[in-house]
Design an enzyme around this catalytic site. Structure first.
Site, PDB file in Angstrom:
ATOM      1  N   ASN A 193     -11.846   0.288  -7.881  1.00  0.00           N
ATOM      2  CA  ASN A 193     -13.844   1.425  -7.592  1.00  0.00           C
ATOM      3  C   ASN A 193     -14.077   1.735  -9.009  1.00  0.00           C
ATOM      4  O   ASN A 193     -14.336   2.810  -9.206  1.00  0.00           O
ATOM      5  CB  ASN A 193     -13.046   2.218  -6.804  1.00  0.00           C
ATOM      6  CG  ASN A 193     -12.711   1.826  -5.473  1.00  0.00           C
ATOM      7  OD1 ASN A 193     -13.581   1.266  -5.143  1.00  0.00           O
ATOM      8  ND2 ASN A 193     -11.856   2.965  -4.953  1.00  0.00           N
ATOM      9  N   ASP A 243       1.023  -1.136   0.296  1.00  0.00           N
ATOM     10  CA  ASP A 243       0.229   0.303  -0.034  1.00  0.00           C
ATOM     11  C   ASP A 243       0.791   0.935   0.129  1.00  0.00           C
ATOM     12  O   ASP A 243       2.181   1.146  -0.407  1.00  0.00           O
ATOM     13  CB  ASP A 243      -0.983  -0.200   0.998  1.00  0.00           C
ATOM     14  CG  ASP A 243      -2.407   0.331   0.587  1.00  0.00           C
ATOM     15  OD1 ASP A 243      -2.386   2.173   0.703  1.00  0.00           O
ATOM     16  OD2 ASP A 243      -3.779  -0.520   1.039  1.00  0.00           O
ATOM     17  N   SER A 287     -11.265  -0.973  -1.561  1.00  0.00           N
ATOM     18  CA  SER A 287      -9.777  -0.926  -0.529  1.00  0.00           C
ATOM     19  C   SER A 287     -10.093  -1.289   1.104  1.00  0.00           C
ATOM     20  O   SER A 287      -9.252  -2.015   1.708  1.00  0.00           O
ATOM     21  CB  SER A 287      -8.828   0.084  -0.490  1.00  0.00           C
ATOM     22  OG  SER A 287      -8.220   0.214  -1.957  1.00  0.00           O
ATOM     23  N   HIS A 328      -3.492   6.177   3.222  1.00  0.00           N
ATOM     24  CA  HIS A 328      -4.816   4.264   2.232  1.00  0.00           C
ATOM     25  C   HIS A 328      -3.997   3.798   3.850  1.00  0.00           C
ATOM     26  O   HIS A 328      -4.634   2.605   3.658  1.00  0.00           O
ATOM     27  CB  HIS A 328      -4.345   4.731   1.253  1.00  0.00           C
ATOM     28  CG  HIS A 328      -5.288   3.776   0.499  1.00  0.00           C
ATOM     29  ND1 HIS A 328      -4.388   2.378   0.848  1.00  0.00           N
ATOM     30  CD2 HIS A 328      -6.622   3.473   0.203  1.00  0.00           C
ATOM     31  CE1 HIS A 328      -6.572   1.959   0.047  1.00  0.00           C
ATOM     32  NE2 HIS A 328      -7.006   2.712  -0.379  1.00  0.00           N
TER      33      HIS A 328
END
Length: 278
Positions: A150, A17, A222, A49
């Site tokens: 997404n 990430d 996520s 994130h």
């Protein structure tokens, strides 16, 4: 590759990430950190994130008095920084992280790889390189859990490496319909039905980097992915002999049908209670 090593107990989970901030909720459970962008030695997250994903997966909630506790608060965390401060990355850094994992997963007790990262490929070769890389991890025995992305709701919007037929691909159960229908859906380029299952991902509160505001709220597949990775960590703590294929079949048997098409909901919505009772 510079890296810092920490001691820890529990099932090891690698998080690919934006990095990993040494949040209070992770205590002394960050076992290792490898930075594939700036090669910094100590854990950091210049985006937030990755820290959020790690909080959903394994935060112990101590900074919130237990309110924002993750799925597997006893797991070991291994942070691999493959995305920059804007959340962007490239195929080469991801592939180098995959190679690092193949070399080091035994050293750090890594059983699970969480990839809340996805890309729409520019060329077929780029796509196939990511799929080969992630499937080499799966073939080495690691449980690989990847976000559906997404890019929905259009068909064929599953991002790589979640488009691999082998790995466990997670969509967002509360982002399948209506205005928030961004959860990626199949079929994949190879006509494989994806995602495999869906889990909540809309407005999830979890760890944030920095001492002043220790929690934040984010949405997307996520956020759904570490819910499933954390539950798998709990299952492997109970039954360490389970293989990745057995875990995937147990997930299939622990979903609730939402009545939506297979390429939208996968097998259905993840039911953690059912999964842990198997």
């Amino acid at each position: 590759m510079s890296e810092s090593v920490y001691t820890g107990k529990g099932v090891g989970v690698a998080i690919l990430d934006t990095g990993l901030y040494p949040h209070r909720d992770f205590a002394n459970r960050i076992r290792a950190f490898a930075d594939f962008l700036s090669y910094k030695k100590y854990p950091y997250d210049d985006n937030g994130h990755g820290t959020h994903v790690a909080g959903i997966l394994g935060g112990d909630g101590r900074a919130s008095g237990g309110k924002y506790r993750g799925m597997a608060p006893g797991c070991g965390l291994i942070g691999l920084k493959v995305l920059d401060r804007f959340g962007n990355g490239n195929k080469e850094d991801l592939l180098r992280a995959f190679e690092w994992l193949r070399r080091n997963y035994e050293k750090y007790g890594i059983r699970i790889v969480n990839i809340s990262v996805g890309t729409t490929y520019k060329t077929r070769n780029e796509h196939e390189a990511l799929i080969r890389g992630v499937e080499a991890l799966w073939d080495s025995g690691l449980v690989v859990v990847a976000a559906a992305g997404n890019q929905g709701p259009r068909p064929g919007s599953i991002t790589a490496p979640g488009s691999s037929r082998k790995v466990i691909t997670v969509g967002s159960s509360d982002m399948l319909e209506g205005k928030s229908a961004v959860s990626g859906r199949g079929p994949t380029f190879e006509c494989v039905c994806k995602p495999d299952l869906v889990a909540p991902g809309n407005r999830i509160t979890a760890c944030a980097p920095g001492p002043d505001f220790p929690y934040g709220t984010k949405s997307g597949t996520s956020m759904s992915t570490p819910l499933v990775s954390g539950a798998i960590a709990l299952m492997l703590e109970k039954n360490p002999g389970l293989t990745n294929v057995e875990i995937k079949m147990m997930l299939r048997d622990s979903t609730d049908d939402l009545g939506l098409p297979r390429n939208q909901q996968g097998w259905g919505k993840f039911n953690c209670k059912k999964f842990l009772s198997l």
